[in-house]
Structure formats: structure tokens, C-alpha cells
Design an enzyme around this catalytic site. Sequence first.
Site, PDB file in Angstrom:
ATOM      1  N   PRO A  29      20.278  48.661  26.550  1.00  0.00           N
ATOM      2  CA  PRO A  29      19.203  48.983  25.960  1.00  0.00           C
ATOM      3  C   PRO A  29      19.039  47.919  24.988  1.00  0.00           C
ATOM      4  CG  PRO A  29      21.133  50.233  25.753  1.00  0.00           C
ATOM      5  CD  PRO A  29      21.074  49.266  26.708  1.00  0.00           C
ATOM      6  N   THR A  31      16.200  46.895  21.663  1.00  0.00           N
ATOM      7  CA  THR A  31      15.184  47.013  20.783  1.00  0.00           C
ATOM      8  C   THR A  31      14.286  45.684  20.357  1.00  0.00           C
ATOM      9  OG1 THR A  31      15.998  48.547  19.897  1.00  0.00           O
ATOM     10  CG2 THR A  31      14.307  47.248  18.314  1.00  0.00           C
ATOM     11  N   GLN A 107      16.533  55.582  26.496  1.00  0.00           N
ATOM     12  CA  GLN A 107      17.105  55.470  25.157  1.00  0.00           C
ATOM     13  C   GLN A 107      16.984  56.385  24.019  1.00  0.00           C
ATOM     14  OE1 GLN A 107      18.800  52.625  22.492  1.00  0.00           O
ATOM     15  NE2 GLN A 107      21.536  53.310  23.233  1.00  0.00           N
ATOM     16  N   HIS A 182      22.100  57.782  22.247  1.00  0.00           N
ATOM     17  CA  HIS A 182      21.939  56.397  20.888  1.00  0.00           C
ATOM     18  C   HIS A 182      23.391  57.182  20.829  1.00  0.00           C
ATOM     19  CE1 HIS A 182      23.052  52.611  19.662  1.00  0.00           C
ATOM     20  NE2 HIS A 182      21.565  52.231  19.950  1.00  0.00           N
ATOM     21  N   ASN A 185      26.494  52.307  17.570  1.00  0.00           N
ATOM     22  CA  ASN A 185      25.709  51.522  16.404  1.00  0.00           C
ATOM     23  C   ASN A 185      25.928  51.201  15.570  1.00  0.00           C
ATOM     24  OD1 ASN A 185      26.268  49.702  19.406  1.00  0.00           O
ATOM     25  ND2 ASN A 185      23.595  49.278  19.292  1.00  0.00           N
ATOM     26  N   TYR A 187      23.855  54.014  14.092  1.00  0.00           N
ATOM     27  CA  TYR A 187      23.017  54.877  13.736  1.00  0.00           C
ATOM     28  C   TYR A 187      22.692  56.706  13.679  1.00  0.00           C
ATOM     29  CZ  TYR A 187      20.010  50.767  15.388  1.00  0.00           C
ATOM     30  OH  TYR A 187      19.867  50.168  15.261  1.00  0.00           O
ATOM     31  N   GLY A 303      28.860  43.999  26.519  1.00  0.00           N
ATOM     32  CA  GLY A 303      30.135  43.628  25.809  1.00  0.00           C
ATOM     33  C   GLY A 303      30.147  41.966  26.081  1.00  0.00           C
ATOM     34  N   GLY A 326      23.095  42.375  27.849  1.00  0.00           N
ATOM     35  CA  GLY A 326      22.255  41.874  26.922  1.00  0.00           C
ATOM     36  C   GLY A 326      21.667  40.913  27.022  1.00  0.00           C
TER      37      GLY A 326
END
Length: 372
Positions: A29, A31, A107, A182, A185, A187, A303, A326
Site C-alpha cells: 500500500p 499513499t 487498505q 491498517h 505505521n 496510525y 521491507g 513498495g
Amino acid sequence: MRDNVQVADLFEPLALGPLTLPNRLAVAPMTRVSATADGLPTARMADYYAQFADGGFGLVITEGLYTDEAFSQGYLHQPGLANAAQRAAWRPIVERMQSRGSRVIAQLMHAGALSQRNPHRTGTIGPSAVQPKGSQMTFYRGSGDYAVPAAMTQRDIDAAIAGFAQAAARAREAGFDGVELHGANGYLLDQFLSEGSNLRDDRYGGTIDGRLRLLVEVVGAVRAAVGEDYVVGVRLSQAKVNDFTHRWAGEDEAATIFRTVGALAVDYVHVTEYEAWRPAFETGPSLAALAKRHGGKPVLANGFLHDPVQATGMVERGEADAVSLGRGALAQADWPQRVRNGAALAAFDPAILSPLADLANAARWREDHLPG
Ligand SMILES: Cc1cc2nc3c(=O)[nH]c(=O)nc-3n(C[C@H](O)[C@H](O)[C@H](O)COP(=O)(O)O)c2cc1C
């Protein structure tokens, strides 16, 4: 040609609950703050997402979509799944990716205290009135410190849970193959999990069981909203976007977290670390390996896995069932095809995301850097 790299394991199908992925390669995912001001995905976003399906990724996980028209939105121009118009706008984008062979997961994200700008509300909410560490992300149009959130009331908690459930129902109606909650991270769900941001003395705080309660209740409400035969995943991490070095208390706490989440009605756990293969703590197994060992559900590892040797290793060693990329996917949307054909891989250039992480900026970067 990288003919000495054995990548076949990445191209085996994988069952995630009722869904079969054609391979073990997912887009993580990301943004991109490129939606309209109303949170609707655009034609440019449709093209952006389609290129990953064309490039051979078996699974595309969307960027974090905000869940309600209250406190969930984190960024201006973040897309949402909070109303009927947003649901309708996602449908053709999802169908286009599916028609090219990818599965697509939405997500679902509540930014909580890390919300930088939210047209629906002034002020932010979180588990406790603790100012988040760090400063807002400029590449998502933020500046300065984070606001001190209001400590959530039971009513706020109930509304956030209902928001996740209703957004999940919209995801199903829009044709998504599943949802990912989610919990990583930094949130909202991670804010509840973390002692630094959760100072509550009610049932949502205190012990690790208390700090996990909101996530447990969100999974329950989402499962009730989407039914049995629909993929629900959870993303977890130690690090936070506003605190990269944050670590869980240790292997015992990790075991409790994965055991608790693994016992829920979830179909996979998605873990992210800076380098997925490194020990989660000083020594010992990676976070992905701990998730597999204690959670008992399929694990997606994320990662720095754009090196095919590392990606293959995670799957071959049984530390993960699939990997998500990513930056590697941003550098080349056809990473799977290239790796399968032994073609060269491009390096990721952070300028793609600078000064803004949006698609207009990426298009300018492409014009400047790529021939033709
Ligand atoms: C531009 C950008 C946006 C991101 N947005 C999200 C997001 O919306 N949700 C999420 O869970 N992770 C997000 N991440 C984190 C990525 O999913 C991933 O964990 C990170 O890039 C590390 O993986 P990599 O080494 O393959 O790049 C984002 C990362 C980038 C680079």
C-alpha cells in the site's frame, strides 16, 4: 540475466482464505495523495494502478483509504471509501486490474492522531491526549508539529469501528477481493497498541490485551459486515511513520500480538520492517517469521524486498508466504515480469516522491528522466 537466481517460488499461486493469488508478489500500500478534494480516485490513479496488474503483480493492495467522514482522513487528496460516490468510482479501477489478472485489496486506514489535514473535522482524535512525536510529512502536504489529539470517548470509538465496518462493506460492493486493516505505521489502531500513545485506564488501554482490544473489535465488526467468504487481512509493524526506530517490548509481546491477531477471523497478516529478513529484536527471528510461528495464518512480508534474492529467500525459508514491494514497484511496475525474464531492474529514485508524493510529481519525474 540473473540466471543464478532461483525465483520460481515467487511465482507459485497462494491461497488467502477464499482467494487464490496467481503469484506471491504484491504491491505494498502506498499513499499518493492524488485523489480529488472529495477523495474520489481519478483517471490518472486508474492508469497508475493498472500498470501493476499489467506488470504481473498477483496482488495489488491500494493505498490507505479513509473510512468515514469524521476523523479518519489523514491527508488532503487522500482517496476514501467513506461514501457511495467513492465506492462507485473505485469499481471500474478494480475491474480493470482484475481483468488483467491481479487480485485487489483495499487498505482501510484511520489516521487518528497522525491526521495532518481533514476537511471533515477540525482537530484530531486518538487514544489519549498525547502529541505525536516527530513532524508532519511535507510530501503529503503537511508542515510543523502534529496537533494534540482529543482522547477518544466510547462514542468516538464506536464510530471509528462502525466506519471500518461500513467501509469494508463498500469495498465488497465495489468489487475489491478483500480488505486490509491498517494496524501499522503509527496510525489509529497502532496508536492504541503502543504504550507511548495509549495512556488509557479503561478496557482499551493498560495491558497488551487492552491495547489490542480496538483492533480485535474492528476485525469482529468488519467480519460481520463482509461475511465469511471474503478476505480480511491486518497489517502490523513496529516502526511508525513518525518514529522509525520504535520497537515492541520484545519477542514475548510479539508472540502475544500475533497469537491474538491469528486467532481472529483474519485471512492473512502483513508485516513490515525496514529490512524484512533482519531479526525483529537484537537477535532471533524476523518479524515475518514470528508472525508465521505464532499467528498461524498466511504472512505477507514487506521491507526492502525488491532484491529478488531477498524476496525469494523469505518465501523459500518459510518466513513468509508472499512478499510486497513498495519502492521496487514504483521503480518498475513490471518487477514481476522483469524478474521472471531475468531482465535488469531499475534503482528507486526518491525524487519520484519529492517534493510531493503524488502522481503529478511522478509524471514530471518520468518526463525528465526517461527516454521517449
Ligand atoms: C510513498 C509511500 C506511501 C506509503 N503509504 C502507505 C500506506 O498508505 N499504507 C501503508 O500501510 N504503508 C504505506 N507505505 C509503506 C509501504 O507500504 C512499505 O511498507 C514501504 O515502502 C517499505 O517497503 P519497500 O522497502 O518495499 O519500499 C508507503 C510507502 C511509500 C514509499
